[in-house]
Write a protein that holds these residues in place. Structure first.
Motif, short mmCIF file in Angstrom:
data_model
loop_
_atom_site.label_atom_id
_atom_site.label_comp_id
_atom_site.label_asym_id
_atom_site.label_seq_id
_atom_site.Cartn_x
_atom_site.Cartn_y
_atom_site.Cartn_z
N GLY A 25 25.41 93.34 37.61
CA GLY A 25 24.70 93.18 38.87
C GLY A 25 23.73 94.32 39.08
O GLY A 25 23.56 95.20 38.22
N ASP A 33 29.10 93.29 39.75
CA ASP A 33 29.55 92.53 40.91
C ASP A 33 30.81 91.77 40.53
O ASP A 33 31.06 91.49 39.35
CB ASP A 33 28.49 91.52 41.37
CG ASP A 33 27.22 92.18 41.87
OD1 ASP A 33 27.28 93.35 42.31
OD2 ASP A 33 26.15 91.52 41.82
N ARG A 75 29.79 84.45 43.82
CA ARG A 75 29.85 85.91 43.94
C ARG A 75 30.82 86.27 45.07
O ARG A 75 30.73 85.76 46.17
CB ARG A 75 28.48 86.50 44.23
CG ARG A 75 28.42 88.02 44.02
CD ARG A 75 27.15 88.62 44.61
NE ARG A 75 25.98 87.85 44.28
CZ ARG A 75 25.18 88.08 43.23
NH1 ARG A 75 25.47 89.06 42.41
NH2 ARG A 75 24.10 87.33 43.03
N THR A 119 29.62 92.41 45.99
CA THR A 119 28.60 93.14 45.26
C THR A 119 29.05 94.59 45.05
O THR A 119 29.85 95.12 45.81
CB THR A 119 27.26 93.14 46.00
OG1 THR A 119 27.43 93.77 47.28
CG2 THR A 119 26.75 91.72 46.22
#
Length: 338
Positions: A307, A312, A326, A329
């Protein structure tokens, strides 16, 4: 108006306009820099108290840029995008269970960095540490918190090729007995003992304080093996399985599998193996997964992908349905409360 007066007026005008332009430029630059810092830093992180035995929080290595990067960080278990509380304890790899943690960290020296495996108590205080022979790559704690494992690269820095060597160690946190290298365990493949100089073991996942699963590689092939600390044995169960992760109910193994036709530098897809039938199921994640997945619960897997901040966390159902999403993060190495 004299010529001198006109020149003075012109000079004053130029200075005023120049000052306005400079001020506007600095203001814009300041706002841009502030925006860039916010984007670069990612989620907000604040220091605070973090405990390994708090069921209200999920833990992971914070990857957001700033003074708390690489620290073990807590977020509300039901809101993983919520505020992050950083512990001050930095780890390259991390895992915890039942109030015991394992932290693989760098020790910065004048000439070179070395690495250390540190066993942590529930307040993240060091209990014991062990110098390790290479770069940290995997870490796990048994469900009861009484056995910890770690893997390092002794040479090479990627599982993708064949020119690498690993070392995996286990330690009992009750007696502090250390098995420094699982390659000394007796390996059996297809009912035959294997004695070879190219054996590598990595990626332990625990069933309990004594029994575990791991990856064994020899002769150009990888195997899912079942390990027994008391008997000091490794028994092959399935081929082409790496970095296993045992489900909470002990019936399935998530792992990364090399697939035909994939890029040699990105060869893995995420699969799940039923231990009773040895039937394997491909998950809905079709990208390369170079990680040891974690079970968030009995139905979903969590794993890392590259990421903007290095890593991530993503999630996908374990039964082959659904699509990856996702999850968080700027995070790595999650540990979910049980």
């Amino acid at each position: 108006m004299s010529r001198t007066a006109r020149l003075l007026v012109l000079l004053a005008t130029v200075l005023v306009l120049g000052g306005v332009a400079v001020g506007a430029t600095l203001h814009a630059a300041g706002r841009a820099a502030q925006k860039d810092r916010a984007q670069a830093g990612g989620p907000a992180v604040a220091p605070g108290t973090v405990r390994l035995d708090d069921p209200r929080h999920t833990l992971f290595r914070n990857m957001a840029w700033g003074p708390h990067r690489d620290e073990i960080t807590a977020v509300p278990a039901g809101r993983l995008s919520g505020p992050r509380t950083a512990s001050g304890v930095r780890c390259l790899r991390f895992h915890e269970a039942s109030g015991t943690g394992i932290c693989l960290r760098a020790v910065h020296g004048k000439l070179r960095d070395t690495y250390r495996a540190v066993v942590l108590d529930k307040r993240l205080h060091e209990l014991r540490h062990y110098d390790v022979a290479g770069t940290p790559t995997r870490a796990r704690v048994s469900p009861g918190g009484h056995t910890v494992a770690w893997t390092v690269f002794v040479s090479g820095d990627s599982y993708a090729g064949t020119a690498f060597s690993t070392r995996t160690s286990l330690v009992d946190t009750r007696t502090w007995r250390l098995d420094a290298n699982l390659e000394t365990y007796a390996l059996t493949v297809d009912g035959h003992p294997v004695h070879a100089v190219d054996i590598n073991i990595w990626g332990v996942t625990f069933a309990d304080d004594n029994r575990f699963y791991a990856t064994a590689a020899t002769g150009g092939r990888t195997y899912l093996v079942r390990g027994d600390r008391t008997a000091r044995t490794l028994t092959a169960l399935h081929t082409n399985a790496e970095c296993p992760s045992l489900s909470p109910d002990g019936t399935r193994i998530a792992y990364k599998k090399r697939v035909n036709g994939a890029d040699p530098d990105a060869p893995w897809r995420l699969y799940v193996l039923d231990l009773r039938t040895l039937r394997e199921t491909a998950t809905g994640e079709h990208r390369n997964v170079d990680d040891q997945a974690v079970w968030r619960d009995a139905r979903t897997l969590v794993y890392s992908l590259p990421g903007d901040f290095g890593s991530d966390l993503w999630t996908v159902p374990a039964d082959g349905t659904g699509r990856p999403q996702r999850l968080v993060t700027a995070a790595l190495a999650p540990a979910f409360p049980r």
